[in-house]
Structure formats: structure tokens, C-alpha cells
Write a protein that holds these residues in place. Sequence first.
Motif, PDB file in Angstrom:
ATOM      1  N   PHE A  40       0.831  -1.198   0.000  1.00 23.60           N
ATOM      2  CA  PHE A  40       0.000   0.000   0.000  1.00 23.60           C
ATOM      3  C   PHE A  40       0.867   1.249   0.000  1.00 23.60           C
ATOM      4  O   PHE A  40       1.798   1.371   0.797  1.00 23.60           O
ATOM      5  N   ASP A  41       0.563   2.195  -0.882  1.00 28.79           N
ATOM      6  CA  ASP A  41       1.193   3.512  -0.837  1.00 28.79           C
ATOM      7  C   ASP A  41       0.471   4.367   0.191  1.00 28.79           C
ATOM      8  O   ASP A  41      -0.723   4.169   0.472  1.00 28.79           O
ATOM      9  N   SER A  42       1.164   5.343   0.735  1.00 30.20           N
ATOM     10  CA  SER A  42       0.520   6.244   1.691  1.00 30.20           C
ATOM     11  C   SER A  42      -0.247   7.338   0.958  1.00 30.20           C
ATOM     12  O   SER A  42       0.057   7.684  -0.179  1.00 30.20           O
ATOM     13  N   ARG A  43      -1.239   7.871   1.629  1.00 31.27           N
ATOM     14  CA  ARG A  43      -2.064   8.932   1.038  1.00 31.27           C
ATOM     15  C   ARG A  43      -1.239  10.171   0.734  1.00 31.27           C
ATOM     16  O   ARG A  43      -1.440  10.847  -0.265  1.00 31.27           O
ATOM     17  N   SER A  44      -0.274  10.471   1.588  1.00 40.11           N
ATOM     18  CA  SER A  44       0.557  11.656   1.358  1.00 40.11           C
ATOM     19  C   SER A  44       1.436  11.490   0.131  1.00 40.11           C
ATOM     20  O   SER A  44       1.806  12.473  -0.524  1.00 40.11           O
ATOM     21  N   ASP A  45       1.760  10.253  -0.214  1.00 44.57           N
ATOM     22  CA  ASP A  45       2.607   9.987  -1.377  1.00 44.57           C
ATOM     23  C   ASP A  45       1.819  10.095  -2.676  1.00 44.57           C
ATOM     24  O   ASP A  45       2.230  10.783  -3.610  1.00 44.57           O
ATOM     25  N   THR A  46       0.670   9.430  -2.745  1.00 48.24           N
ATOM     26  CA  THR A  46      -0.062   9.347  -4.015  1.00 48.24           C
ATOM     27  C   THR A  46      -1.160  10.387  -4.159  1.00 48.24           C
ATOM     28  O   THR A  46      -1.683  10.590  -5.251  1.00 48.24           O
ATOM     29  N   LYS A  47      -1.550  11.018  -3.031  1.00 50.59           N
ATOM     30  CA  LYS A  47      -2.660  11.989  -3.014  1.00 50.59           C
ATOM     31  C   LYS A  47      -3.991  11.329  -3.383  1.00 50.59           C
ATOM     32  O   LYS A  47      -4.943  12.015  -3.777  1.00 50.59           O
TER      33      LYS A  47
ATOM     34  N   LEU B 171      -8.482   7.392  -1.292  1.00 47.86           N
ATOM     35  CA  LEU B 171      -8.767   6.055  -0.772  1.00 47.86           C
ATOM     36  C   LEU B 171      -7.538   5.355  -0.213  1.00 47.86           C
ATOM     37  O   LEU B 171      -7.644   4.271   0.363  1.00 47.86           O
ATOM     38  N   ALA B 172      -6.370   5.944  -0.387  1.00 50.42           N
ATOM     39  CA  ALA B 172      -5.144   5.330   0.128  1.00 50.42           C
ATOM     40  C   ALA B 172      -5.100   5.443   1.649  1.00 50.42           C
ATOM     41  O   ALA B 172      -5.612   6.401   2.226  1.00 50.42           O
ATOM     42  N   PRO B 173      -4.472   4.474   2.333  1.00 50.47           N
ATOM     43  CA  PRO B 173      -4.370   4.561   3.789  1.00 50.47           C
ATOM     44  C   PRO B 173      -3.398   5.657   4.213  1.00 50.47           C
ATOM     45  O   PRO B 173      -2.593   6.136   3.413  1.00 50.47           O
ATOM     46  N   GLN B 174      -3.483   6.015   5.474  1.00 51.51           N
ATOM     47  CA  GLN B 174      -2.615   7.066   5.979  1.00 51.51           C
ATOM     48  C   GLN B 174      -1.149   6.649   5.916  1.00 51.51           C
ATOM     49  O   GLN B 174      -0.273   7.448   5.576  1.00 51.51           O
ATOM     50  N   ASN B 175      -0.888   5.383   6.211  1.00 57.02           N
ATOM     51  CA  ASN B 175       0.490   4.891   6.251  1.00 57.02           C
ATOM     52  C   ASN B 175       0.699   3.782   5.230  1.00 57.02           C
ATOM     53  O   ASN B 175      -0.189   2.970   4.976  1.00 57.02           O
TER      54      ASN B 175
ATOM     55  N   GLY C 256      -9.111  -6.133  -7.553  1.00 54.12           N
ATOM     56  CA  GLY C 256      -9.137  -7.206  -6.576  1.00 54.12           C
ATOM     57  C   GLY C 256      -8.708  -6.705  -5.206  1.00 54.12           C
ATOM     58  O   GLY C 256      -7.979  -5.715  -5.092  1.00 54.12           O
ATOM     59  N   HIS C 257      -9.163  -7.380  -4.175  1.00 56.11           N
ATOM     60  CA  HIS C 257      -8.784  -7.015  -2.803  1.00 56.11           C
ATOM     61  C   HIS C 257      -8.758  -8.320  -2.008  1.00 56.11           C
ATOM     62  O   HIS C 257      -9.659  -8.614  -1.227  1.00 56.11           O
ATOM     63  N   TYR C 258      -7.700  -9.110  -2.227  1.00 55.25           N
ATOM     64  CA  TYR C 258      -7.625 -10.456  -1.673  1.00 55.25           C
ATOM     65  C   TYR C 258      -6.541 -10.513  -0.601  1.00 55.25           C
ATOM     66  O   TYR C 258      -5.350 -10.589  -0.906  1.00 55.25           O
ATOM     67  N   TYR C 259      -6.966 -10.474   0.654  1.00 54.77           N
ATOM     68  CA  TYR C 259      -6.044 -10.525   1.787  1.00 54.77           C
ATOM     69  C   TYR C 259      -6.625 -11.441   2.855  1.00 54.77           C
ATOM     70  O   TYR C 259      -7.778 -11.291   3.249  1.00 54.77           O
ATOM     71  N   SER C 260      -5.821 -12.377   3.323  1.00 50.43           N
ATOM     72  CA  SER C 260      -6.244 -13.207   4.450  1.00 50.43           C
ATOM     73  C   SER C 260      -5.570 -12.771   5.744  1.00 50.43           C
ATOM     74  O   SER C 260      -5.956 -13.220   6.826  1.00 50.43           O
TER      75      SER C 260
ATOM     76  N   PRO D  50      -5.727  -2.676   5.421  1.00 48.00           N
ATOM     77  CA  PRO D  50      -6.715  -1.629   5.175  1.00 48.00           C
ATOM     78  C   PRO D  50      -7.787  -2.074   4.177  1.00 48.00           C
ATOM     79  O   PRO D  50      -7.493  -2.738   3.176  1.00 48.00           O
ATOM     80  N   THR D  51      -9.021  -1.737   4.476  1.00 50.69           N
ATOM     81  CA  THR D  51     -10.133  -2.048   3.586  1.00 50.69           C
ATOM     82  C   THR D  51     -10.364  -0.880   2.642  1.00 50.69           C
ATOM     83  O   THR D  51     -10.397   0.280   3.069  1.00 50.69           O
ATOM     84  N   VAL D  52     -10.521  -1.171   1.367  1.00 57.56           N
ATOM     85  CA  VAL D  52     -10.735  -0.126   0.370  1.00 57.56           C
ATOM     86  C   VAL D  52     -12.126  -0.299  -0.231  1.00 57.56           C
ATOM     87  O   VAL D  52     -12.449  -1.366  -0.776  1.00 57.56           O
TER      88      VAL D  52
END
Length: 608
Positions: free
Chosen positions: A184-191, A194-198, A364-368, A373-375
Motif C-alpha cells: 500500500f502507498d501512503s495517502r501523502s505519497d499518491t494523493k 482512498l489510500a491509507p494514511q500509512n 481485486g482485494h484479496y487478503y487473508s 486496510p479495507t478499500v
Amino acid sequence: MIKKLLVLLLMLNCSSVFAETIRTDVLVVGGGASGVAAAIQSARSNVKTMLTEQGPWLGGSITAGGMCILTGNRNLASGIYAEFRARVRDVYKMRLGYDTTRNAPLVFEPATGAAILKKMADTVKNLTVKMNTRFTSVKKEGTGWVVTIIEGGKPLTIKAKIVVDATELGDVAAGAGVLLTAGFDSRSDTKEALAPQNATNQIQDISYLAVLKNFGRGAGRTIPRPEGYDAGQYACLKNADVKKLLAATALPNDKYLLNPGDCGNQYSVTSNDLIPENREATFRKAKLRTLGLIYYLQTERGFKNLGPADDFPTADHLPYLPFIRENQRSAGLVRMVLDDIYTPYNRQSKLYRTSIAVGDALPGHYYSAAGVPTVNYPPFPAYSIPLGAVVVKDQENLLVTEKALSVTHLVNGSVTDPAVQMAIGQGVGATAAYCVFFETTTKNLRPRVIQGEILDHKGMLMPFADIKTTDRDYRPIQQVGATGMLQGIQKAAGQTAEVLFMPDTDVRTDEVQPLMNELYARAFLWFNKEKPGELFTVANLLSYISEMTLRDPKNLQLETRKAWKSYYHFPAEFNLSRPVTRREFAVLANRFFNPFARKVDISGKMVN
């Protein structure tokens, strides 16, 4: 005599130590969906091309990985992907119940898909394919590259002007020292909102898929109990309607693709688990997870009549490789972000103008793993893939596909869809061929020339779901659409949003005026003089054409009236006073003042 023989043997032995060296213009490393398409397109563009694949099958995820139900781009099938779809359907069209509607998901047996891709590649001139060859190293040599592979147990050196990294995991880019990121990229990086804070290094799970066959009532196909089997790992299927799950993934010949979404066969990884030294152990654990799933269905749920089909000639009949959704991403000339999908026309950069392919796959959002973070994506629109996302920033003449694209994590979930990858591969192949044909490098790309080659081979630049490649006006609509003069219109339906051209709707003055002014300095004077109303009329368009091309207005009107039905085949009657439709505008604009001919840079900015 003995001394001479010893010297001769020594010389032969020494010569075998050194790798054989061959040369090609374009080298594609990796024969997955994108790699095959890239190699075919490069060769069809009359450039000497070589494709190397480490396994025995072409197709990567869609064949050797078992992902043989493709739902992506079924509304946007074009170019090489459309050709592949047509060939698959030709094989199965006589099978009872096989769905051949235009936008149905593409369903096939993995070995059939691999055979079709091999046949496609075998019929292309200028293309050499080397199977069962393992990539080992890459290094720069001038503006080109030297790549070493292992063929038949011996090293083979390939010198190429352009290299395409189409490996499943970005191995060539990593070997070339490309800057890579993962997770995951941070929100501050990609602007991205929906990106997580960290940022995190967690990537999507990998999954070994399985092709199961119904061997009939009473058959006993139970596999041996897998090592480390734990029935609790599959409790999510305890009350599931297994027959319904299998029916949703039915394949021809009484087979089923076992891939129950977010339950059973997912295996959590980070990018560190997928580096070469950890890969074998990681894949083994992922395979045991899927074997455990099969054993659970057979023993706990009573489906002893289901067992692995013999599609894959492996010891356990599982695919040659797992389905990999994500890994490390390259730093490219541009980085594609979510706003390039949701609001492509409202950004300072106009990356859609540099499009080399289209996509519409739902991310896709496939994590076990816990705590990921949920998007929650709003309805996801179809989109264009920009040229700069496949071009590595700091390494000349290296192009990337698959998981190494220069996109954000939130975009990655869609662009790595295998059907989208085949479209991207065609664009990459055209880009590689451009560099060779014009004897230039990736530092001097001309998007419009590359796009022209893609359109010549029935590829798609703009994701207009309502304009088929067989439409008489497909090319002018694609070209004018790629300028942004007539923008696509998003129409949400559930979790997705089609992008439509809507060819029969009227053209508004405010949508075309900005770019018309940008194209010609004197267009501003024309708008002040003519003062067109809210809707742009046929007369307005012909007047603009006359003013900008210096054609006699009366002759232009007369010629256009005569050609309206006989040449252009426009359905509506010729009438100067009525609003011009988007189809009519695109066709006439493309012919007479051709906004697509205006050069754009890698960010989509128009240049003189």
C-alpha cells in the motif's frame, strides 16, 4: 597423438563454458498474457523479436496459472485479445451451453488456451520463441541490453536493443536495478483519497488454483492427506453451497475452476516472500493450502467424485505456477493513480492522451492477513493505460508489464487482470517496435505515432464500450476521443461504470471549444465572430473547418452534402441548422482538421 587429443578436448571444453550469443531487436522475457501479446505485436510491426518463457506453456496466469475464466475487458475486447477470444470461441462454439454472446466471460481449458497462443505465435513472421528457458541476468550495454538465460542447461546470451520485462514478478526490472516499491502507498505519497494514511508492504495473497473434474457418481478420487492439513483453515466453506460455487466456475468437459474467492486457497505473502531465494518455499506452502482445500471438499463435504483433472502434467495436477496478483512496481516515466481512472479529464496531466491500452477489470482485494486496510471503491470506471506507465524512468530501453507497471497499489488491483494485461502487452509491443524502427530510445517516444500503430492493428486507446472495433467510424472516434475534444461519459452500474461515447447525442459548444481554441490561434476570433449557441450545429462545424483550413465555405457545404450519405453513411439527414452529433463531429473533425495529429508529450500536454 594423445597430447593433441587432450588439447582438442580442452579447447572444446573451454568453448562450452562461454555462452552462445545471439542478437535480436526486441527481447520479451516472459511468455504470459502480456508477454505473448507484446512479442506478437512487435513482430507484426516488422521488427525482429524474440520471446523467452521459463515454462512449457505460453500464457502465464491464464494457462500455466489456471486462471482460465476471464471477465476483464469483455466489453472492450480489441486487437490481440479480441483475436484470442475469437479463437477460443471457435474451439468451443459447438459445445452445448457454451456462452458465445459478445461480452460473456471467456471460459476455456488451460491447455487449450496455451495451444491457441502457441499457434498464434508460431504463425508470426520475425518472431522466435524459446520455451523452457530461465532468465538469470541482465546488464546494460550502450543503449541496449545483454540478457542471459539458461536453455537446455547451458547459458545463452541475448543482445537486444529493447527489452520487455513480462515476467510474472518483475525479475528483469529487479536485476537491472530499477527502483521498485511494493504494498500500500501512503495517502501523502499518491494523493489518493482512498489510500491509507500509512504505507505497508503487504501485497495481495497468491493462490494456487485447481481444475477439478466430475468423475461421476460413486467415483472415489480422494487425494492423499496433504502435509500439515488443518481442516480449520477451510471452515469458511463449512456451510457453503459448494455445488453453486462450482457451477459459477464451470469449464467445458465437466470441469470446474476451483477458486472460491476469499476462502480456502489464498496464501498471504509480502514481496519478500516472492524474491527468488524465497519463492520455491513460498509456492510450496501455497500449493499445500490448495491441496488441503481439495482434500477438505472430498472428505468433509463429501465430494469424493471430484478430483484434479489431468490438464496439468504435474505430479499433483495443480498448475505450473500460482496465480500472483501483485508484487513490486517500477518507477516509470509517469505513475498512474486512481484519479487518472475516475477523473481523467480534470487533471493537470492528461495521461489518457498517451493511452496504449484500455482496461475495465474490477480491482481485486484479496487478503487473508489481519489488519489490512479495507478499500471501498466507488463504481469503478473503464480507463486508459498511459504510455509512461510501461516505460522505466531511470533505465533506457526497458519496458515493463505484469506486476511491474508504474501504478499505485490501488490501481494495480485492476491493471494486473490477465485480460487487461494482454491489451497492455500489445501496446508495449508497439512501443518497442517504434524504438527499433525509428532507431531511437525510450527517451524520445512520440505517443501519437505509437498509438497510430496500435490502431492499425485494431487495438483500443479509449474505453468506449458502445463503439465496437467493427464500427465504420471506430478509428476517427478513437482518435478524436484521445484528444479529449469529445470526452467519454461514465455510466455507473453496480460496482462498475462503463465509459460511453454516445455517438448519437448532440455536441455542446462548451465541450469542444477549449481544445478547438488550443489547436488554432485564430479559433478564438472565430468563436467571437460566430458566437455558436449551447449546441454546436452542422453549420458551425463546417464554418470552423472552412475558417481553419481555408476551404471555400460554399464548396465545402456542397461537397459535404453530397458525401453525407454516400461516403460518410451518417444516419441522420444533412441539415445545417440542427445540432451536430458526436459521431458526425468526430468523423468530420478527424478528416478536416485532425486534432489527433497534434503532438503530445509523455504527460499528455500538447506540444508544437
